[in-house]
Design an enzyme around this catalytic site. Structure first.
Site, PDB file in Angstrom:
ATOM      1  N   LEU A   1      34.149  41.270  45.873  1.00  0.00           N
ATOM      2  CA  LEU A   1      32.852  41.616  47.128  1.00  0.00           C
ATOM      3  C   LEU A   1      31.392  42.452  46.785  1.00  0.00           C
ATOM      4  O   LEU A   1      31.894  42.922  45.903  1.00  0.00           O
ATOM      5  CB  LEU A   1      34.285  42.578  48.357  1.00  0.00           C
ATOM      6  CG  LEU A   1      35.213  40.923  48.528  1.00  0.00           C
ATOM      7  CD1 LEU A   1      36.527  41.845  49.431  1.00  0.00           C
ATOM      8  CD2 LEU A   1      34.625  39.752  49.675  1.00  0.00           C
TER       9      LEU A   1
ATOM     10  N   LYS B   1      41.262  51.986  42.544  1.00  0.00           N
ATOM     11  CA  LYS B   1      41.732  52.935  43.812  1.00  0.00           C
ATOM     12  C   LYS B   1      41.951  51.792  44.756  1.00  0.00           C
ATOM     13  O   LYS B   1      43.228  52.371  45.496  1.00  0.00           O
ATOM     14  CB  LYS B   1      40.851  53.218  44.620  1.00  0.00           C
ATOM     15  CG  LYS B   1      39.701  54.665  44.071  1.00  0.00           C
ATOM     16  CD  LYS B   1      38.993  55.381  44.519  1.00  0.00           C
ATOM     17  CE  LYS B   1      38.514  56.709  43.143  1.00  0.00           C
ATOM     18  NZ  LYS B   1      37.834  56.389  42.270  1.00  0.00           N
TER      19      LYS B   1
END
Ligand code: DCP
Ligand code: MG
Ligand code: MN
Length: 335
Positions: free
Chosen positions: A63, A73
């Site tokens: 994305l 993360k």
């Protein structure tokens, strides 16, 4: 200053957006790394626009605005339900205190650090040391709880009616547009951003004719008991506080009003509709196309790379056309 949220109802990735926005706040207020601040906000903006829950970092990496580090993360958060980096940040009282004080309207990261270095770490401490605060910061403290509350769209609709009625009572030719997140169609907003212009108020008009006056507008809105406080007031910019006059149980809200030239209205509307990330991207794109864009004008860059001729703009669509971009509806301008 105020915290931004991604603000998207029934977002299946809300928890991921929340931790990214917490990291963004940390980068802005404590590390003072604007680059990382914007990177985390962009990633959160991307995730908040999805209709499905993201499965893992690998998928997220495809994305826009999500690279290897943020993908890792996301994996850590999905696997452990927390982020060690954030846990460590929150263990440090100084970080927590700076983040808290920086949420007060008018207090930026530098002032927040200065206060914490002077031993002022809570809102209670701040109340005892108001001599260290500007008028704006004192109001930010006074209205801290209210300014943290989001403004429901329906309440802005009510405020919009009062603004338009009052301003058009003064002169029916005034044009009043609420921009910011409200114009982007959000169900709730952090503040109210109002743009005002008048056909007689152009960049070429005789400034000595003082028929168009922001000060008069503000006086009338005070008389109507909509505006309750003034943070600052100049010829073109008002920053202050308002509350729905018919309902004193409603919170106090931050209100910004700008008076802009009629011939610069569409550049101003584009700018104040934002989002700020959208504006950054659009301005960067303008430079690639040898233009410079700001809240006043779209100017062609000369071969020497300096701003030259002003393009005539009579709609927001014009700006997109000059830059060779497909038009984007305000609701699609989050990033
Ligand atoms: N703006 C900008 N760059 C900034 C600050 C603001 O381009 N550094 C522009 C884009 C914003 C608009 O001004 O959309 C209004 O600023 P706000 O801070 O009020 O932001 P929003 O209205 O978008 O969000 P919120 O709901 O938090 O008020
Ligand atoms: Mg706003
Ligand atoms: Mn604003």
């Amino acid at each position: 200053g105020k915290r931004k949220t991604t603000g998207n109802a029934n977002n299946p990735n809300q928890d991921l957006c929340d931790f990214l926005m917490e990291l963004a706040d940390y980068e802005r207020n404590v590390s003072k790394n604007v680059y990382k601040y914007n990177a985390y906000r962009k990633a959160a903006g991307t995730l908040s626009a999805l209709t499905e829950r993201v499965k893992n970092g690998e998928e997220a990496k495809k994305l826009p605005g999500i690279g290897v580090k943020i993908a890792k993360k996301i994996d850590e958060f999905l696997q452990t339900g927390k982020l060690q980096k954030l846990e460590d940040i929150k263990k440090d009282d100084t970080n927590v205190a700076i983040s808290l004080l920086a949420r007060v309207s008018g207090i930026g990261p530098a002032k927040a650090k200065e206060l914490v270095d002077a031993g002022i770490k809570t809102l209670e401490d701040l109340k005892k040391h108001q001599d260290k605060l500007t008028y704006h910061q004192k109001l930010g403290l006074k209205y801290f709880e209210d300014f943290e509350k989001k403004i429901p769209r329906a309440e802005i609709v009510q405020i919009e009616k009062i603004l338009k009625n009052t301003i058009n009572e003064l002169n029916s030719a005034y044009l009043v547009t609420i921009c910011g997140s409200y114009r982007r169609g959000k169900e709730e907003s952090g503040d109210i951003d109002v743009l005002v212009t008048h056909p007689d108020y152009t960049s070429k008009a005789d400034k000595k004719k003082k028929t168009i006056s922001l000060k008069t507008i503000v006086e009338c809105l005070k008389k109507k008991k909509l505006i309750t406080d003034t943070i600052s007031l100049g010829y073109t910019k008002f920053m202050g506080v308002c509350q729905l006059p018919e309902d004193k149980s409603k919170p106090f809200r931050r209100l910004d009003i700008r008076l802009t030239f009629y011939d610069q209205y569409y550049c101003a509307i584009l700018y104040f509709t934002g989002s700020d990330l959208f504006n950054k991207n659009m301005r960067a794109h303008a430079l690639v196309k040898k233009y410079t864009l700001n809240e006043y004008a779209l100017k062609r860059l000369t071969t020497e790379g300096v701003p030259g001729e002003i393009e005539e703009i009579t709609s927001e669509e014009d700006i997109f056309k000059f830059l060779g971009l497909p038009y984007k509806d305000p609701k699609d301008r989050d990033i």
